[in-house]
Design an enzyme around this catalytic site. Structure first.
Site, PDB file in Angstrom:
ATOM      1  N   GLY A   9       0.809  -1.206   0.000  1.00  0.00           N
ATOM      2  CA  GLY A   9       0.000   0.000   0.000  1.00  0.00           C
ATOM      3  C   GLY A   9       0.845   1.259   0.000  1.00  0.00           C
ATOM      4  O   GLY A   9       2.073   1.214  -0.176  1.00  0.00           O
ATOM      5  N   ARG A  12       2.477   0.989   3.876  1.00  0.00           N
ATOM      6  CA  ARG A  12       3.023  -0.237   4.458  1.00  0.00           C
ATOM      7  C   ARG A  12       2.814  -1.428   3.533  1.00  0.00           C
ATOM      8  O   ARG A  12       2.007  -1.391   2.600  1.00  0.00           O
ATOM      9  CB  ARG A  12       2.391  -0.517   5.816  1.00  0.00           C
ATOM     10  CG  ARG A  12       0.950  -0.990   5.759  1.00  0.00           C
ATOM     11  CD  ARG A  12       0.335  -1.064   7.133  1.00  0.00           C
ATOM     12  NE  ARG A  12       0.196   0.270   7.703  1.00  0.00           N
ATOM     13  CZ  ARG A  12      -0.138   0.506   8.965  1.00  0.00           C
ATOM     14  NH1 ARG A  12      -0.348  -0.497   9.785  1.00  0.00           N
ATOM     15  NH2 ARG A  12      -0.269   1.740   9.397  1.00  0.00           N
ATOM     16  N   LYS A  14       1.833  -5.496   3.708  1.00  0.00           N
ATOM     17  CA  LYS A  14       1.300  -6.606   4.490  1.00  0.00           C
ATOM     18  C   LYS A  14       1.504  -7.881   3.702  1.00  0.00           C
ATOM     19  O   LYS A  14       1.240  -7.916   2.495  1.00  0.00           O
ATOM     20  CB  LYS A  14      -0.193  -6.412   4.789  1.00  0.00           C
ATOM     21  CG  LYS A  14      -0.509  -5.301   5.767  1.00  0.00           C
ATOM     22  CD  LYS A  14      -2.001  -5.270   6.065  1.00  0.00           C
ATOM     23  CE  LYS A  14      -2.346  -4.205   7.087  1.00  0.00           C
ATOM     24  NZ  LYS A  14      -3.798  -4.184   7.391  1.00  0.00           N
ATOM     25  N   TYR A  92     -16.838  -0.094 -13.758  1.00  0.00           N
ATOM     26  CA  TYR A  92     -15.979   0.722 -14.609  1.00  0.00           C
ATOM     27  C   TYR A  92     -15.872   0.118 -16.009  1.00  0.00           C
ATOM     28  O   TYR A  92     -15.618  -1.075 -16.165  1.00  0.00           O
ATOM     29  CB  TYR A  92     -14.584   0.841 -14.004  1.00  0.00           C
ATOM     30  CG  TYR A  92     -14.431   1.865 -12.902  1.00  0.00           C
ATOM     31  CD1 TYR A  92     -15.472   2.115 -12.005  1.00  0.00           C
ATOM     32  CD2 TYR A  92     -13.251   2.573 -12.750  1.00  0.00           C
ATOM     33  CE1 TYR A  92     -15.335   3.039 -10.988  1.00  0.00           C
ATOM     34  CE2 TYR A  92     -13.101   3.508 -11.742  1.00  0.00           C
ATOM     35  CZ  TYR A  92     -14.155   3.739 -10.863  1.00  0.00           C
ATOM     36  OH  TYR A  92     -14.008   4.662  -9.856  1.00  0.00           O
ATOM     37  N   ASP A 101      -6.687  -2.193  -5.388  1.00  0.00           N
ATOM     38  CA  ASP A 101      -7.069  -2.341  -3.982  1.00  0.00           C
ATOM     39  C   ASP A 101      -8.580  -2.376  -3.830  1.00  0.00           C
ATOM     40  O   ASP A 101      -9.127  -3.206  -3.093  1.00  0.00           O
ATOM     41  CB  ASP A 101      -6.452  -1.227  -3.130  1.00  0.00           C
ATOM     42  CG  ASP A 101      -6.741   0.175  -3.658  1.00  0.00           C
ATOM     43  OD1 ASP A 101      -7.133   0.325  -4.843  1.00  0.00           O
ATOM     44  OD2 ASP A 101      -6.550   1.133  -2.889  1.00  0.00           O
ATOM     45  N   THR A 124      -4.911   6.484   2.538  1.00  0.00           N
ATOM     46  CA  THR A 124      -4.580   7.822   2.071  1.00  0.00           C
ATOM     47  C   THR A 124      -5.841   8.491   1.537  1.00  0.00           C
ATOM     48  O   THR A 124      -6.108   9.664   1.809  1.00  0.00           O
ATOM     49  CB  THR A 124      -3.512   7.752   0.969  1.00  0.00           C
ATOM     50  OG1 THR A 124      -2.347   7.122   1.494  1.00  0.00           O
ATOM     51  CG2 THR A 124      -3.153   9.138   0.465  1.00  0.00           C
TER      52      THR A 124
END
Length: 254
Positions: A9, A12, A14, A92, A101, A124
């Site tokens: 991300g 961070r 994961k 979309y 994501d 964010t």
């Protein structure tokens, strides 16, 4: 076979082993946008048969991750948004315009239950996506997250702190006022989105929150489900769906 999931991300990384179709114990590592801050790779197995990777980070940082993984992995597959996958059909017209994501979060939500979901990512950005029980994605909304709001205000007005304070109805100091205003804006957008969703799916959808800023909003959203590993769950779902048909990078081990 040893299979691992990697979710990179904006702040961070994961990663977790894949066990019985779900992510196992999660390892986290921080980065500064250019490189990883700690020696996270030392916690990986010496050999990994297959790695499934999702990334919304920069191209350079993604390349750094992939370079590291080639030292451990026989095969690496980089997730991408698809028009239809795992019972989910995105709204979309151009799949690449929907962040991977958000796409993986939709896959994970649909795998959890065939119910209408309002999937909310608090990182964010604040992302809100409506998913019908039939897997039809009705589209979504994007706004600054509370953290980004605070940082933007601090950038333009340095005397306004970028963190601190507690959410209250009406604050009696600046830090609490900022926390209340920025978190309140996010809470109100989520609530209005949930109300608007009734006209699209016939009922109020269940709320599913993920991302680093999700925990702060949970007490103010009735019935919200916290899913801190949702991205890894979605990546696991994507991995099961594509099987061995889309391995994008390979490396032979001596």
């Amino acid at each position: 076979m040893t299979t691992w999931l990697f979710d990179l991300g904006n702040s961070r990384l994961k990663c977790a082993p894949l066990h019985d179709g779900l992510p196992g114990e999660v390892i986290e590592a921080t980065h500064n946008g250019e490189g990883f801050i700690d020696g996270w790779a030392a916690r990986l197995p010496i050999r990994i048969d297959t790695a499934f990777v999702s990334s919304v980070a920069s191209t350079a940082l993604t390349a750094t991750l992939l370079d590291t993984l080639t030292q451990h992995c026989t095969r690496i597959s980089l997730a991408r948004t698809q028009h239809e996958c795992g019972g989910v059909r995105i709204a979309y017209g151009i799949p690449a315009h929907l962040g991977v994501d958000r796409f993986l979060a939709l896959l994970a939500a649909h795998a959890r239950a065939r119910d209408p979901w309002l999937v909310v990512g608090v990182g964010t950005a604040l992302t809100i996506d409506l998913l019908g029980g039939d897997g039809h994605h009705h589209g979504g909304r994007i706004a600054p997250s509370p953290t980004l709001m605070r940082e933007a205000l601090n950038l333009r007005a340095p005397h306004l702190p970028s963190s601190g304070g507690m959410y209250v109805d009406f604050a009696n100091d600046t830090a609490a006022g900022l926390a209340s205003g920025c978190e309140g804006a996010a809470i109100a957008l989520i609530a209005s989105s949930r109300n608007a969703a009734v006209g699209h799916v016939g009922c109020a959808p269940r709320l599913l929150l993920h991302g680093g800023g999700a925990a702060a909003l949970l007490p103010y959203l009735d019935g919200a489900v916290h899913a801190p590993t949702l991205m890894l769950e979605g990546l696991a779902r994507w991995a099961r769906t594509i099987g061995d048909t889309d391995i994008t990078l390979r490396k032979s081990h001596d």
